[in-house]
Design an enzyme around this catalytic site. Structure first.
Site, PDB file in Angstrom:
ATOM      1  N   GLY A 225     -19.437 128.515  41.389  1.00  0.00           N
ATOM      2  CA  GLY A 225     -19.802 128.007  40.060  1.00  0.00           C
ATOM      3  C   GLY A 225     -21.280 128.104  39.817  1.00  0.00           C
ATOM      4  CG  ASN A 226     -22.876 128.584  36.212  1.00  0.00           C
ATOM      5  OD1 ASN A 226     -23.101 127.685  35.406  1.00  0.00           O
ATOM      6  ND2 ASN A 226     -21.991 129.543  35.972  1.00  0.00           N
ATOM      7  NE  ARG A 227     -28.638 124.389  40.947  1.00  0.00           N
ATOM      8  CZ  ARG A 227     -28.358 123.550  41.938  1.00  0.00           C
ATOM      9  NH1 ARG A 227     -27.793 122.395  41.680  1.00  0.00           N
ATOM     10  NH2 ARG A 227     -28.643 123.877  43.177  1.00  0.00           N
ATOM     11  CB  SER A 228     -24.028 126.026  32.780  1.00  0.00           C
ATOM     12  OG  SER A 228     -23.794 125.664  31.446  1.00  0.00           O
TER      13      SER A 228
END
Ligand code: CTP
Length: 429
Positions: A225-228
Site C-alpha cells: 500500500g501507500n501512505r495516501s
C-alpha cells in the site's frame, strides 16, 4: 451592486483603500465596515472620503437605522480584506461582538474573505480549522500570497494585491447574478435565496473523483500500500456536492462518505480502474486524486504465506525469504485520456505528489508529468521537506495543459485547495 467592504485590524488595511477605489470606480455602492482595530491603521475619514458614504463603526450609532442587521441583509456581496486571525475565529464561531461580525451573520449573499497575517498565525492549527469551517459554509477564502511581510519575515500571509481581490469580487458577483437567471429560484433582491459564495456553480454537472491509496493484496492478510489518506479526494467530493454537482466518489479510504455523495468502495488499482471507467461515459469531470499503485504482486496467495514455508506442517524449517514478483498496474489516468481521444469532455484532472530533485524543481516535474499524462489540469502537491501524508492542509500548484500560467494555493486546508481546484475546473468547462 451593493458591496460591503469589511476591514479587520491588520497593517494590510492600507491595501483595502485601493480595493475600495477599484470597487467605487467600477460603479459599486460600497459600505465600509472597519473593526475598531482597523481604525488604528486607517481612520474613519479615509474610508468615508474614498467611499463617498458614511462609515459605520459600531452597533451603537444610528440605532434607528438598525445597521447591524440592515447592512448585511441588503448586501449583494461582502468582502473582508484583510481578514485577521481574530476576525476568522470570531466569524467561524458565529460571534456578534461588533458591527462586522453582525453583518457577516445577517448576510445571505456571497462572502469573500482575504486572510492576511504572519505566517505562524496563518499556519496555526486553530486558524486553519477556522478557515476550513468557513469554507465548508460556503465562504470564498482567497488564500494569502507568499512574500515579504511586515518586519523582516517572509512567507505565506500577505494580502493578495487589490487588483486580484477586485477580480475575485467581480467573478463572485457575476456568479451570484447567474444564480438568478430564469429558472433559478430568485430572492427578493433578485438573488438566489440563501445564496452563498460558489453555491450551485457546479449544479447539473456529474463528477467522478477517485480517492485514497490502493491496496494490492499479497495474501489474505497482507497487502502492498501507500501512505495516501484520501483526505484531499474526500474534500474534493464534499466541495463538489456543496457546489451542486452530482458526485460519485471511488474511494479506497476508510474516511466517512461526505454528505450527498455516492461512494463506490474499492481496494485495488484494477477495481478502481473498473469503477472509474464504468462511470466515465456519463461524467463531465473526472478527478484522479487517488494514489494508484503502479505495481501489484504477480500472484495472490489464497492462503497466508507462512514464515516457514515448508511443504508439510511438521516439515523442516525453511529459513529463506520469499521473493515477491511484481507486475505493472494500468495507468488509469492515461487510459482515460486515451479513451477520450479528440473529444473535449470529460474534463480530466490528475494529481502529482512531487519533491523536486537534482534533475528539476517540483514544477519542472509537474510540467513533465502533465505533458506525459495529457490531462487538462494537474494538481501538483509539494511533498517532502517535513511535509508528511495525512495532514489537513497542503500546498499545491495548478498547471493547465497548453498554458505556462501557474496558480499557487496554500499552505491551506484541503477544503480551500478543493475549492481552488473546482474554480480552475469551472474555467475549463
Ligand atoms: N495514476 C493512475 N494510474 C496509475 C498511477 C497513477 O491513474 N497506475 C494517476 C494518479 O491518480 C494521479 C496521476 O496519475 O492523478 C499521477 O500519479 P503519479 O503516481 O504521480 O504518476 P506516475 O505516472 O506513477 O509517476 P511517478 O513515476 O512519478 O510515480
Amino acid at each position: 451592486m451593493k458591496v460591503v467592504l469589511g476591514v479587520a485590524g491588520g497593517i494590510a488595511a492600507y491595501k483595502a483603500c485601493t480595493l475600495l477605489r477599484l470597487l467605487t470606480e467600477a460603479g459599486h455602492d460600497v459600505t465600509v465596515v472597519p473593526t475598531a482595530a482597523a481604525l488604528h491603521f486607517v481612520g474613519e475619514a479615509t474610508w468615508s472620503a474614498l467611499s463617498g458614504k458614511k462609515v459605520h463603526t459600531d452597533v451603537w450609532s444610528d440605532i434607528t437605522e438598525v445597521p447591524h442587521v440592515r447592512i448585511g441583509q441588503e448586501a449583494d456581496l461582502v468582502v473582508v480584506a484583510p481578514a485577521t486571525a481574530d476576525l476568522l475565529a470570531r466569524a467561524a464561531t458565529g460571534q456578534a461582538d461588533d458591527l462586522l461580525t453582525n453583518v457577516l451573520l445577517t448576510a445571505r449573499c456571497p462572502v469573500v474573505m482575504a486572510p492576511a497575517m504572519h505566517t505562524e498565525m496563518w499556519e496555526h492549527a486553530a486558524t486553519q480549522a477556522n478557515v476550513a469551517t468557513l469554507t465548508e459554509r460556503g465562504v470564498h477564502v482567497v488564500p494569502p500570497a507568499s512574500g515579504r511581510l511586515t518586519g523582516r519575515d517572509t512567507g505565506p500571509g500577505r494580502l493578495p494585491e487589490p487588483e486580484e481581490l477586485y477580480a475575485v469580487v467581480e467573478r463572485e458577483l457575476a456568479r451570484a447574478g447567474g444564480a438568478s437567471r430564469p429558472g433559478a429560484p430568485a430572492g427578493p433582491a433578485g438573488r438566489a435565496p440563501d445564496a452563498t459564495s460558489r453555491r450551485g456553480d457546479l449544479s447539473g454537472r456529474r463528477v467522478v473523483i477517485s480517492a485514497g491509496g490502493t491496496r494490492e493484496p499479497l495474501d489474505p492478510v497482507r497487502f502492498l500500500g501507500n501512505r495516501s489518506s484520501g483526505k484531499q479526494g474526500h474534500a474534493l467530493a464534499e466541495a463538489a456536492a456543496r457546489r451542486g454537482a452530482s458526485v460519485l466518489l471511488v474511494s479506497s479510504s476508510s474516511l466517512p462518505a461526505p454528505a450527498g455523495v455516492e461512494v463506490v468502495p474499492v481496494e485495488t488499482a484494477l477495481e478502481l480502474e473498473a469503477a472509474v471507467t464504468a462511470a466515465a461515459a456519463e461524467a463531465d469531470v473526472i478527478v484522479m486524486a487517488a494514489a494508484v499503485a503502479d505495481f501489484r504482486p504477480a500472484a495472490y496467495a489464497r492462503h497466508k504465506i507462512k514464515k516457514s514455508h515448508s511443504a508439510a506442517l511438521d516439515g523442516p524449517e525453511d529459513e529463506s525469504a520469499p521473493v515477491v514478483e511484481l507486475v505493472r498496474n494500468p495507468d488509469v489516468l492515461a487510459g482515460l485520456v486515451r479513451a477520450r481521444g479528440a473529444a473535449t469532455s470529460p474534463v480530466i484532472v490528475g494529481f502529482a505528489a512531487e519533491t523536486g530533485d537534482d534533475t528539476g524543481s517540483v514544477l519542472d516535474h509537474g510540467r513533465a508529468k502533465l505533458a506525459r499524462k495529457g490531462c487538462d489540469l494537474l494538481v501538483v502537491n509539494e511533498v517532502g521537506n517535513g511535509v508528511t501524508f495525512g495532514q489537513d492542509s497542503s500546498t499545491v500548484h495548478l498547471l493547465r495543459r497548453g498554458s505556462d500560467a501557474v496558480t499557487d494555493v496554500g499552505p491551506a486546508p484541503k477544503s480551500v485547495v478543493a475549492d481552488a481546484v473546482w474554480d480552475a475546473v469551472l474555467d475549463l468547462l
